[in-house]
Structures are given as structure tokens and as C-alpha cells.
Design a protein around this motif. Structure first.
Motif, PDB file in Angstrom:
ATOM      1  N   GLY A 115       0.843  -1.183   0.000  1.00  0.00           N
ATOM      2  CA  GLY A 115       0.000   0.000   0.000  1.00  0.00           C
ATOM      3  C   GLY A 115       0.881   1.235   0.000  1.00  0.00           C
ATOM      4  N   ARG A 116       0.880   1.974  -1.107  1.00  0.00           N
ATOM      5  CA  ARG A 116       1.759   3.128  -1.254  1.00  0.00           C
ATOM      6  C   ARG A 116       0.994   4.421  -0.992  1.00  0.00           C
ATOM      7  N   ARG A 117       1.737   5.455  -0.610  1.00  0.00           N
ATOM      8  CA  ARG A 117       1.159   6.755  -0.293  1.00  0.00           C
ATOM      9  C   ARG A 117       1.959   7.834  -1.018  1.00  0.00           C
ATOM     10  N   THR A 118       1.275   8.838  -1.508  1.00  0.00           N
ATOM     11  CA  THR A 118       1.932   9.917  -2.228  1.00  0.00           C
ATOM     12  C   THR A 118       1.340  11.253  -1.796  1.00  0.00           C
ATOM     13  N   TRP A 119       2.220  12.214  -1.583  1.00  0.00           N
ATOM     14  CA  TRP A 119       1.816  13.570  -1.211  1.00  0.00           C
ATOM     15  C   TRP A 119       2.344  14.549  -2.253  1.00  0.00           C
ATOM     16  N   LEU A 120       1.496  15.445  -2.698  1.00  0.00           N
ATOM     17  CA  LEU A 120       1.870  16.498  -3.637  1.00  0.00           C
ATOM     18  C   LEU A 120       1.907  17.818  -2.871  1.00  0.00           C
ATOM     19  N   HIS A 121       3.084  18.387  -2.712  1.00  0.00           N
ATOM     20  CA  HIS A 121       3.273  19.596  -1.908  1.00  0.00           C
ATOM     21  C   HIS A 121       3.417  20.808  -2.830  1.00  0.00           C
ATOM     22  N   ILE A 122       2.585  21.809  -2.620  1.00  0.00           N
ATOM     23  CA  ILE A 122       2.588  23.024  -3.429  1.00  0.00           C
ATOM     24  C   ILE A 122       2.801  24.223  -2.504  1.00  0.00           C
ATOM     25  N   GLY A 123       3.853  25.001  -2.762  1.00  0.00           N
ATOM     26  CA  GLY A 123       4.143  26.112  -1.872  1.00  0.00           C
ATOM     27  C   GLY A 123       4.577  27.364  -2.598  1.00  0.00           C
ATOM     28  N   LYS A 124       4.343  28.484  -1.947  1.00  0.00           N
ATOM     29  CA  LYS A 124       4.879  29.778  -2.352  1.00  0.00           C
ATOM     30  C   LYS A 124       5.484  30.407  -1.102  1.00  0.00           C
ATOM     31  N   VAL A 125       6.713  30.873  -1.245  1.00  0.00           N
ATOM     32  CA  VAL A 125       7.451  31.361  -0.072  1.00  0.00           C
ATOM     33  C   VAL A 125       8.051  32.725  -0.387  1.00  0.00           C
ATOM     34  N   ARG A 126       7.939  33.630   0.567  1.00  0.00           N
ATOM     35  CA  ARG A 126       8.625  34.920   0.496  1.00  0.00           C
ATOM     36  C   ARG A 126       9.256  35.210   1.851  1.00  0.00           C
ATOM     37  N   ASN A 127      10.440  35.797   1.834  1.00  0.00           N
ATOM     38  CA  ASN A 127      10.977  36.267   3.111  1.00  0.00           C
ATOM     39  C   ASN A 127      11.795  37.529   2.923  1.00  0.00           C
ATOM     40  N   ILE A 128      11.797  38.341   3.972  1.00  0.00           N
ATOM     41  CA  ILE A 128      12.592  39.561   4.054  1.00  0.00           C
ATOM     42  C   ILE A 128      13.422  39.442   5.320  1.00  0.00           C
ATOM     43  N   LEU A 129      14.728  39.392   5.170  1.00  0.00           N
ATOM     44  CA  LEU A 129      15.620  39.106   6.285  1.00  0.00           C
ATOM     45  C   LEU A 129      16.648  40.213   6.423  1.00  0.00           C
ATOM     46  N   LEU A 130      16.861  40.662   7.645  1.00  0.00           N
ATOM     47  CA  LEU A 130      17.859  41.695   7.918  1.00  0.00           C
ATOM     48  C   LEU A 130      18.591  41.353   9.206  1.00  0.00           C
ATOM     49  N   THR A 131      19.902  41.407   9.146  1.00  0.00           N
ATOM     50  CA  THR A 131      20.747  41.268  10.334  1.00  0.00           C
ATOM     51  C   THR A 131      21.780  42.376  10.323  1.00  0.00           C
ATOM     52  N   THR A 132      21.962  43.032  11.447  1.00  0.00           N
ATOM     53  CA  THR A 132      23.006  44.042  11.575  1.00  0.00           C
ATOM     54  C   THR A 132      23.762  43.808  12.869  1.00  0.00           C
ATOM     55  N   GLU A 133      25.075  44.047  12.845  1.00  0.00           N
ATOM     56  CA  GLU A 133      25.923  43.778  14.002  1.00  0.00           C
ATOM     57  C   GLU A 133      26.952  44.884  14.186  1.00  0.00           C
ATOM     58  N   LEU A 134      27.308  45.117  15.442  1.00  0.00           N
ATOM     59  CA  LEU A 134      28.432  45.961  15.830  1.00  0.00           C
ATOM     60  C   LEU A 134      29.434  45.090  16.580  1.00  0.00           C
ATOM     61  N   GLU A 135      30.725  45.242  16.259  1.00  0.00           N
ATOM     62  CA  GLU A 135      31.758  44.474  16.943  1.00  0.00           C
ATOM     63  C   GLU A 135      32.887  45.410  17.359  1.00  0.00           C
ATOM     64  N   LYS A 136      33.349  45.232  18.596  1.00  0.00           N
ATOM     65  CA  LYS A 136      34.364  46.134  19.132  1.00  0.00           C
ATOM     66  C   LYS A 136      35.201  45.396  20.181  1.00  0.00           C
ATOM     67  N   THR A 137      36.506  45.633  20.138  1.00  0.00           N
ATOM     68  CA  THR A 137      37.398  45.095  21.161  1.00  0.00           C
ATOM     69  C   THR A 137      37.720  46.202  22.163  1.00  0.00           C
ATOM     70  N   LEU A 138      37.410  45.931  23.428  1.00  0.00           N
ATOM     71  CA  LEU A 138      37.667  46.877  24.508  1.00  0.00           C
ATOM     72  C   LEU A 138      38.513  46.173  25.566  1.00  0.00           C
ATOM     73  N   GLY A 139      39.812  46.492  25.584  1.00  0.00           N
ATOM     74  CA  GLY A 139      40.681  45.816  26.533  1.00  0.00           C
ATOM     75  C   GLY A 139      40.722  44.328  26.258  1.00  0.00           C
ATOM     76  N   ASN A 140      40.332  43.545  27.261  1.00  0.00           N
ATOM     77  CA  ASN A 140      40.317  42.089  27.121  1.00  0.00           C
ATOM     78  C   ASN A 140      38.955  41.552  26.683  1.00  0.00           C
ATOM     79  N   HIS A 141      38.065  42.438  26.280  1.00  0.00           N
ATOM     80  CA  HIS A 141      36.724  42.041  25.864  1.00  0.00           C
ATOM     81  C   HIS A 141      36.578  42.192  24.343  1.00  0.00           C
ATOM     82  N   ARG A 142      36.105  41.155  23.697  1.00  0.00           N
ATOM     83  CA  ARG A 142      35.715  41.236  22.289  1.00  0.00           C
ATOM     84  C   ARG A 142      34.195  41.117  22.262  1.00  0.00           C
ATOM     85  N   MET A 143      33.507  42.231  21.983  1.00  0.00           N
ATOM     86  CA  MET A 143      32.065  42.314  22.182  1.00  0.00           C
ATOM     87  C   MET A 143      31.341  42.430  20.846  1.00  0.00           C
TER      88      MET A 143
END
Length: 753
Positions: free
Chosen positions: A336-364
Motif C-alpha cells: 500500500g503506497r502513499r503519495t503527497w503532492l506539496h505546493i508552496g509559495k514562499v517569500r521572506n525579508i531578512l535583515l541582520t546588523t551587528e556591531l563588533e568592538k574590542t575593549l581591553g580584554n573584551h571582544r564584544m
């Protein structure tokens, strides 16, 4: 945590044996990078060596079932979720990649909210001098793969990059309803502007991807389950070299969206197309402060795929009334076999922002994620009876039907979005020469709005239809506003020269995601926070020729959501059940990087772990009134081995000739929920030789599965409710499941100009 990413030699992009390496100081591991000219800290993970699928990275075990394959490109998810828009349809390891690394689970938890090893890849943007590379790969089954990248400068301030990737893969067996098992094409173009004495740059990148990959549908095979963890081949069917998919791709189905009966060709139901625009900006200020902003818009108007499943294999006679396509009565094995038909539409808006700084013995590091994901998805399902042979024939039942049970087994529907707005920070603090503390935190506002159809599925289910209980099937909107969080801390203490202690703890939380509402979804009572804590501690030792780490690990996951199709043993009847349970894993891992003599390197890893189910109980009632239950409490999680071994030796015969091998052992794994059926341990093996003929020309040969192992893996179809007490009855039975990639010889070449 500071990114430590390796500049992989461009030739590496040509080889499926590419080693992806990055800083994993969380584990106290370091090694010599065999693909880079400089000494780095890292961990050789060989994540592109996948014995199940050559088109995507393998999953690195951390003691839990994988939620997704986590791959990031230019600081953002390559695909937001692989639940519908599969990773391998949009991203490949090609010549466009300039830097590739591996984020540890703790780093990934803070930067993304997910605890997992994550591949981190960055695109080439070019430099002033023109450069190009053409990669070619083939195998003895007829694969033809090409990818090409060119980069260069326009004056002093402009850079450009262009890439083309093409795969024509016929597969290890002929797919009768398509020309190729994998037909993928990806095009990329980028333009970069440098400014303010090269302290900053801004890049605009475009990518178009098209992929059709029916091989992912046809990764199952019938076999004889011996009863001792081994299998025997069915005469005339060699797993991996024979297709268990039908000759014809013509299927009849009921569209879940309107209830109309329609026909389709499986070739046309596997199309995936996507467009992506990325903006990358970074700037280094005079005081050493570094800022970057990564933005991406992706639109996939077609994100489609097909799934096949199985149930019980049994034997019938002509008296049962089944006939072949020419009307001849059929007797023999059926499934007994099974079959699935998957139909999709995908949108994404992605944003990443970073600040990096070394202060003394700290890397932040201070970062912000704003990730928006929109999903419009549905799937229709059907059942059919097939012969058990290469290219099975779809049988006609006594009532004249070839397909049945339309939308009875887990058809899905959802439409909506989820949004993550998160603020995170990390601090790598070198307290003194012997003591280091790394810590970080993440706070995430999570909003989800999704359509849900909570009604149980039945034969003839569709939106707008009337269920047997009189309910009109109508989607209802579910909206959630929640706070997720993650935190991590690691301490490393060098007690003596080369010897020290390390310990770390990480916790990440989330709530059910939009794709988990595509089935019946969790009810209000079932809607609970998912919590994943990870705690590790151990010793490390390092000298001129060995780098050794040994750690004990605990990881768990609460309120795991899993939709299961439970099959009544000995029949093809199945019911869909939503399960919510916990998993706990305690393990011990020892890893070593060994350089005993010039030119030779060995990565070795041994893991013993015990992943067990907690609070795992379910029951189901079948059409004849029979009620059956599942109680997997304290049982080993299916598909996850308790013993893992990795051995990766390599030897530079000359400075231009490198021989390498990769052995991975996966111990005994259970193939169903209640520890009744299992597969013996198996070795996944790879090997090859890379020859730098001259500075512009490289050649390589890779052998996949050189031990020619043909065992099954994963789960066994239709075995969900079989118990330990019943296991002996199934010795010698015909069953079906997934398999390893067969023995394959691959050839590669790379020309740089």
C-alpha cells in the motif's frame, strides 16, 4: 563570539569532498587546515560528505532529531525553513563561495535562535585583479556538473562577481517520468562599491535558482528484514540501483483547495524557482568599531515537491481482484503506497546588523535580527496499491479504481507569516592568560499568524467540504505573540601548559512554528514553549602533535511536535496522529586532531550517547474499531545511533598530491518507535585523491561508499505500532525503507585563470 572563517581554496568548491572548517573553541578543538595555507583553530567536520544526499550538507549529530539543515549565506539563512522550500533547491556548494565556516550550537543559538551546528558561507565579491575558475564533476553513472565563477575590478572602487551552476544528474537508476534525477541551475551576479579609503563596502547581489529533484522522492526500496538487524535484497531489486517509483508519472488526486478531481504528472509537480536580492554593507571606523548590515529579499513562487511513503508488504492471489494495466489478473507481492503532492509559495525579508568592538580584554558583539517569512502552502495526498518490483505498476482494484483514500493521510494547508525581531549580544572576555569567559544572550519577539484546519482528516477531505460529523471544513486564523530567549556561557581554564578544563551551558526556547500548523496543528492546550538546554564539560590537552578533547554532554528538548502516520500492523490502513513529547540525551564525546609526522593528519571522534523519549504516549482507532496505543517512554529515539565514530586520515604524498579517507560509523539504530525493529551499525565511507597539476589546473577522484555497503537506514514503512513482543513475528518479512548512496566513483577538474 568572533567569527573565524577560513578562506577555502577555490578548488575546494569543485569537490563534493570539500571539508568545511571553522572555529569551534566551544569544544576546545584545534587542527591544521588541510585546505588553507595558514594554521587555524577549527574542527574538520566534512559536512558536505553526505551518504544520504549529495546535494546538501549532512546533519551533524547533537543527540536530537534534526529540525532543519541549518545553512547561512552572507550572514542570513540560505532558506528560512526547509519545511517547504528545500535547501538543496536554492543553495549548493559552488564556486561562488569564498569563505565557509561552521557555527557551533552555542553560537547558533545566540545569533539565530536555533541550537545546531550551522554551515556559514560567504560569497566572493572579487578584488582588483581578474580571476576565474571553472569546475567540472562527473561520475560513472553519467552525472555532468559545471560551475563557473569570475571576479574582478572596474577601476579602484568597483568589484564584480558572476557565477553559473549547472547539474545534469541522471541518478543511480533511470527515473522513468523525468530525464534527470536532479536538474538544477543557479545564476548569481554581484557588484560591490568600496568607499572611504576602503574602510567600507556595499554589495548588491542577485541570485536565480531553478531545481527539479525527483531523486529525493525515490529514496526508498523494498527488502527482506531478516530479524537480526540486517536485510536481504529482494531478487531483482538492488537498493540504490533500482527505482521503487512508478514508470508513469501520471497521478490522479483530489485537490485539497476545492475538492475537484485532477490529474498531474510528477515531473511538473517538482518545480522550484526562486529569485533573491541581497544587500551587504560593512564599515570599519577609525576607533576599531566594525559595523555590518545584511539584507535579503527572496521570492519563491514555486516551492513544490513530491513525497512517497509505504505501509505493509503482503501477498495476494488473483482472487483478490487486482489487475495489471493490460487487464491481466495479478498475484504476488503488493504494498500500500502513499503519495503527497506539496505546493508552496514562499517569500521572506531578512535583515541582520551587528556591531563588533574590542575593549581591553573584551571582544564584544551586538546584533539585531528582523526576519519575516510568508508561507502559502498546501498538499494533497492519495493512496494506491503497487507491485513490489523495480518500477512498480499501479494496480487496478476490483472496483476499477487505481487511486483511493484521497486526502485521508495528513494533507496539509496553511497560509500566513511569522516574524522574528531579536536583539543579541556576546562577550569573549580573556580574564587573564589562563582564564577565558565567553557569554551571550538573545531576546526575541516572535509573532505568528497562520491559517489552521484543526479537524481530523478523512477520505475525501477538502476545504469547503463537509466532514462525516457535519463540520464544514474551514480554515481558522491563529495569531500568537510570544517572547523567546537564548543564553550561553562558556569558561575555559588552562591549568598547565597544553592542559585545561572547559565547560559551557546553552539554553534556547521557541514556540510552535507556522509549518507545524499545516497539519491539524497544536490545540490551545498543546501550545507550549519548546525548551532546549545544552550542558557540556570536560578536559582538553594539546601539544605539538595532538589536540585532544573529552567532554560529557547533556541536551534535551521539551514539547517536540511530530505528525505521524500510524499504520495498523499487517495492513495498509493508516491514521494521522499529532504527537507532542520530550527527548533527553546524555552523551560522552572524545575528539582528537593528530599530526604524528609531516604530511599526515588524522581527525578522530568517538561518541556514546543515549537519546530517549519522554512523555511519549499516543493512541489511534482504526476503521474496524480496533484501538492501538504507542508508549515509547524511556525508549531509544528512532534513527539516532548510540555510538558514533569518525576517522578522517589524510596524507600529502607530495606538496601537490593529497590522499584522504573518511570513515563514519553509525551504531545500531532503531527503525520504529518502540525498539522492536532495528538496523545494525554501518560504515559510511569516502575516499579520494587530489592533484594540483599546476597553479591553474587541479584534478580529483572521489569514491563514495567504497566498502559498498547496501544496508537500509532510517525507519521501516508501516512499522510504527509494532512492539518488542511482536518483533520476532516479522523476521523474514518483506518491508520497505530508505537506503545509502551506492558505490560511486566521481571525477573532478578545476581550471583557474
Amino acid at each position: 563570539m568572533k567569527k573565524k572563517l577560513l578562506s577555502i581554496l577555490t578548488v575546494a568548491a569543485a569537490f563534493p569532498a570539500m571539508t568545511i572548517q571553522a572555529n569551534v573553541s566551544d569544544l576546545g578543538i584545534s587542527e591544521k587546515d588541510s585546505l588553507s595555507s595558514k594554521k587555524v583553530e577549527g574542527s574538520e567536520r566534512n559536512v558536505m560528505l553526505n551518504a544520504a544526499d549529495a546535494t546538501k550538507p549532512r546533519e551533524i549529530q547533537i543527540g536530537l532529531p534534526s529540525e532543519d539543515v541549518n545553512v547561512y549565506e552572507n550572514g542570513l539563512p540560505a532558506v528560512y525553513s526547509s519545511a517547504v522550500h528545500r535547501l538543496q533547491y536554492h543553495w549548493r556548494s559552488d564556486a561562488s563561495l569564498g569563505e565557509v565556516g561552521l557555527m557551533t550550537p552555542s553560537e547558533s543559538a545566540i545569533k539565530t535562535g536555533n541550537i545546531a551546528y550551522s554551515v556559514n558561507s560567504f560569497s566572493k565579491i572579487g578584488d582588483k585583479k581578474f580571476k576565474g575558475i571553472v569546475n567540472y564533476r562527473s561520475n560513472h553513472f553519467g552525472l555532468q556538473q559545471f560551475d563557473m565563477n569570475v571576479t574582478g575590478g572596474i577601476g579602484d572602487k568597483w568589484r564584480y562577481s558572476g557565477t553559473m551552476y549547472q547539474t545534469f544528474d541522471p541518478g543511480t537508476f533511470k527515473v522513468k517520468f523525468d530525464e534527470y534525477a536532479d536538474r538544477t541551475q543557479i545564476y548569481r551576479a554581484g557588484l560591490t562599491r568600496l568607499f572611504n579609503d576602503n574602510k567600507g563596502k556595499i554589495s548588491l547581489l542577485y541570485k536565480y535558482a531553478y531545481s527539479r529533484n525527483p531523486l529525493n522522492q525515490l529514496n526508498a526500496a523494498p527488502f527482506i528484514y531478516v530479524g537480526d538487524g540486517s536485510i536481504k535484497e529482494i531478487p531483482g531489486f538492488e537498493p540504490g540501483l533500482a527505482s521503487y517509483g512508478p514508470i508513469s508519472g501520471e497521478f490522479e488526486y483530489m485537490d485539497i483547495m476545492d475538492g475537484k478531481m485532477k490529474t498531474c504528472n510528477l515531473r511538473d509537480m517538482s518545480d522550484n524557482r526562486s529569485h533573491e536580492v541581497t544587500l551587504l554593507t560593512d564599515y570599519t571606523f577609525d576607533n576599531g568599531l566594525k559595523w555590518n548590515l545584511d539584507f535579503k529579499y527572496m521570492n519563491a513562487p514555486e516551492a513544490n515537491y513530491v513525497d512517497f511513503g509505504g505501509s505493509t508488504i503482503s501477498e495476494i492471489t488473483a482472487a483478490d481482484g487486482y489487475t495489471l494495466s493490460d487487464g491481466t489478473p495479478y498475484s504476488g507481492l503488493i504494498e500500500g503506497r502513499r503519495t503527497w503532492l506539496h505546493i508552496g509559495k514562499v517569500r521572506n525579508i531578512l535583515l541582520t546588523t551587528e556591531l563588533e568592538k574590542t575593549l581591553g580584554n573584551h571582544r564584544m558583539n551586538l546584533g539585531l535580527n528582523e526576519w519575516y517569512y510568508h508561507l502559502d502552502y498546501h498538499s494533497s495526498s492519495m493512496q494506491w496499491t503497487g507491485t513490489v518490483q523495480e518500477y512498480p505498476e499501479i494496480l487496478t482494484a476490483a472496483d476499477g479504481s487505481r487511486f483511493r483514500g484521497f486526502n485521508e493521510l495528513s494533507p496539509e494547508y496553511t497560509k500566513g507569516y511569522e516574524n522574528k525581531l531579536a536583539l543579541y549580544f556576546t562577550d569573549d572576555w580573556q580574564i587573564n592568560p589562563k582564564l577565558n569567559l565567553f557569554y551571550g544572550g538573545r531576546l526575541e519577539y516572535y509573532r505568528m499568524s497562520a491559517d489552521q484546519i484543526a479537524h481530523p482528516r478523512y477520505s475525501g477531505f477538502y476545504i469547503g467540504g463537509t466532514a462525516p460529523d457535519g463540520t464544514v471544513i474551514t480554515p481558522a486564523n491563529v495569531t500568537k505573540d510570544k517572547l523567546n530567549y537564548a543564553a550561553t556561557a562558556r569558561i575555559t581554564y588552562n591549568m598547565l601548559k597544553g592542559f585545561g578544563l572547559t565547560a559551557d551551558g546553552t539554553i534556547a526556547t521557541r514556540f510552535p512554528r507556522i509549518n507545524e500548523y499545516a497539519g491539524t496543528g497544536p490545540t490551545e492546550e498543546q501550545y507550549k514553549r519548546v525548551t532546549i538546554p545544552l550542558v557540556r564539560g570536560g578536559l582538553f590537552y594539546k601539544n605539538s602533535w595532538i589536540d585532544l578533547t573529552s567532554m560529557v554532554t547533556y541536551i534535551s528538548k521539551s514539547n517536540n511536535i511530530d505528525q505521524q502516520n500510524l499504520t495498523k500492523p499487517g495492513t495498509s490502513e493508516g491514521k494521522t496522529v499529532l504527537l507532542i513529547y520530550d527527548i533527553q540525551t546524555l552523551g560522552w564525546t572524545t575528539s582528537a586532531e593528530i599530526d604524528p609526522f609531516k604530511g599526515f593528519h588524522l581527525h578522530a571522534l568517538f561518541t556514546y550517547q543515549k537519546p530517549v523519549y519522554k512523555n511519549y504516549n499516543a493512541s489511534v482507532t482504526f476503521s474496524d474499531g480496533t484501538e492501538m496505543s504507542v508508549n515509547a517512554n524511556n525508549m531509544i529515539v528512532k534513527e539516532i545511533p548510540q555510538i558514533l565514530v569518525e576517522l578522517d586520515p589524510s596524507y600529502n604524498i607530495t606538496k601537490d598530491l593529497r590522499l584522504w579517507l573518511s570513515f563514519r560509523y553509525f551504531g545500531k539504530t532503531y527503525a520504529n518507535l518502540q525498539e522492536a525493529l532495528y538496523f545494525n551499525g554501518r560504515w559510511e565511507t569516502f575516499g579520494g585523491i587530489n592533484w594540483a597539476v599546476n597553479k591553474n589546473f587541479d584534478l580529483g577522484v572521489t569514491v563514495v561508499n567504497f566498502l559498498n555497503q547496501k544496508g537500509a537506514k532510517g525507519t521501516i514503512s508501516g512499522s510504527e505500532l509494532i512492539t518488542k513482543d511482536e518483533a520476532s513475528k516479522y523476521a523474514g518479512s518483506y518491508m520497505s525503507g530508505t537506503y545509502l548512496r551506492p558505490f560511486t566513483v566521481e571525477f573532478s577538474a578545476s581550471i583557474k585563470f
